[in-house]
Scaffold this motif. Structure first.
Motif, PDB file in Angstrom:
ATOM      1  N   GLN A 151       6.504 -18.368  92.259  1.00  0.00           N
ATOM      2  CA  GLN A 151       7.195 -18.501  91.744  1.00  0.00           C
ATOM      3  C   GLN A 151       6.843 -17.704  90.302  1.00  0.00           C
ATOM      4  O   GLN A 151       8.010 -16.746  90.292  1.00  0.00           O
ATOM      5  N   GLU A 154       9.204 -14.351  91.760  1.00  0.00           N
ATOM      6  CA  GLU A 154      11.170 -15.113  91.243  1.00  0.00           C
ATOM      7  C   GLU A 154      11.026 -14.600  89.853  1.00  0.00           C
ATOM      8  O   GLU A 154      11.874 -14.152  89.412  1.00  0.00           O
ATOM      9  N   LYS A 157      11.070 -10.763  89.122  1.00  0.00           N
ATOM     10  CA  LYS A 157      12.799 -10.012  89.731  1.00  0.00           C
ATOM     11  C   LYS A 157      14.376 -10.653  89.002  1.00  0.00           C
ATOM     12  O   LYS A 157      14.457  -9.901  88.436  1.00  0.00           O
TER      13      LYS A 157
END
Length: 409
Positions: A151, A154, A157
């Motif tokens: 997580q 992500e 990103k």
């Protein structure tokens, strides 16, 4: 010659526009009247003013990028400077200047917003990296820790980018944390496999002992041995799921074999003890008739005979043993308490102490009564009050002492 506030047409048809720098020729008109020439070039100005107005609307009313807006302003400024038109070109130039200032201000605002966004993005990514490093160093919940690291990647990103050097440094730390977590998790499970192998070996030994005992007829000793093996089983820890299930099945089967055999033997034995239980039921009823105990000596003599017959009756089924033994024990305790009370009442030393206490209290009361009489005669109210209180206390103690002495009668 025809004139206009912002331009003119001379005798040879040349059209001029007036600007702050002076007149500038913008064209030639030979096809008609000078007024038609000025009207034509005014329309050219109106078209140019419409382009400026449209750009103003786009800049003020949309999120037109500053670079694109500056390019459009520069192009229009060039068009105004070289315009073949008659009109207030200076006002268009001033409007474009104001628009350029607005775009410059917006550019600064966007730059400040980008800088703030980069600061925020750096804070976000530093938080992500710090959490990843904490997970890598501390977390032992491997499944949730691995999921949280995914997580965090992500979230990384999705966050805004920061400057290249900072981005590279933080990403390296994040990657290092993920690698450290993976290595620590691998080492843990490798160690866990070793521990489970050791547990499996220990439990195989326990199961082998349990299977060796399954045919024993030493009921008490073997039952105790199985309890000890169960304690060792629980203390050993857990092997892998497959090994745990297989070894437990074997252990329980061996244990069940022994206890089923023991239960069958005890059931057969209990059946043979049923007659003994009937005898003891009668003896218990006979013993309970001794209660409440009046004559402790006679009750003890009767109970002694009941106990002799009780022992001679033999064992009883296990499911009745506790009730019968417990009932007889209650009768025995009641007789014992009656004996103790009888002994206390007949104890000469205790009686002598009780008599001595009564005598002392009586002498003390006589002395206090004499003191009270003297105080009353002398009119010493304080001494009277104190002596009366002392007398009340002594008389209360005397009543209690006389009751205690009476118990020895």
């Amino acid at each position: 010659m025809s004139t206009d506030p912002w331009g003119r047409v001379d005798e040879d048809g040349t059209v001029y526009v007036r600007t702050a720098e002076g007149e500038r020729a913008v064209g030639s008109w030979q096809a008609g009247e000078p007024e038609e020439a000025l009207a034509y070039y005014r329309r050219k100005f109106d078209e140019l003013a419409g382009q400026v107005q449209l750009l103003e609307q786009r800049v003020r009313g949309t999120d037109l990028a500053p670079a694109q807006a500056e390019a459009s302003i520069a192009k229009l400024r060039e068009s105004v400077a070289e315009a073949h038109a008659v009109g207030d070109l200076g006002s268009l130039h001033d409007r474009l200047g104001a628009l350029s200032e607005l775009v410059g201000k917006r550019r600064e605002e966007l730059r400040a917003a980008r800088d703030q966004a980069r600061v925020h993005a750096r804070e976000v990514k530093e938080r992500i990296v710090a959490e990843a490093e904490r997970i890598a160093d501390e977390t032992t919940h491997w499944k949730s820790g691995g999921e949280r690291l995914r997580q965090l990647v992500e979230e990384w990103k999705a966050a805004e980018r920061v400057d290249r050097a900072t981005e590279a440094t933080l990403w390296k730390r994040l990657s290092t944390a993920r690698t450290a977590f993976a290595k620590r998790r691998k080492a843990y499970f490798s160690s866990l496999d070793e521990q489970r192998d050791a547990v499996r070996g220990a439990k195989e030994r326990i199961v082998n002992e349990a299977e060796a005992l399954s045919g024993s007829t030493e009921w008490n000793a073997t039952a105790a041995a199985y309890r000890e093996l169960m304690r060792q089983w629980k203390a050993a820890g857990r092997a892998s799921r497959e090994a745990e299930d297989e070894l437990w099945t074997r252990f329980k089967a061996a244990q069940d074999e022994f206890f089923h055999a023991r239960s069958a033997v005890f059931a057969e034995r209990d059946a043979s003890f049923a007659a003994n239980a009937e005898v003891k039921e009668g003896l218990l009823t006979e013993a309970e008739r001794l209660l409440p105990v009046g004559d402790a000596r006679a009750a003890r003599s009767a109970l002694r005979g009941i106990l002799e017959r009780w022992e001679a009756a033999g064992p009883v089924p296990r499911d009745q043993r506790d009730r019968l033994e417990g009932g007889l024990r209650k009768v025995d305790e009641a007789v014992r308490r009656a004996e103790e009370n009888e002994w206390k009442r007949s104890n000469p030393e205790a009686r002598a102490r009780a008599q001595d206490t009564v005598n002392q209290l009586r002498r003390s009361i006589e002395q206090l009564e004499t003191r009270l009489s003297k105080a009353q005669t002398a009119g010493r109210d304080k001494d009277v009050k104190e002596t009366e209180e002392a007398l009340a206390a002594r008389r209360s103690w005397l009543e209690e002492a006389e009751r205690t002495l009476a118990e020895f009668s």
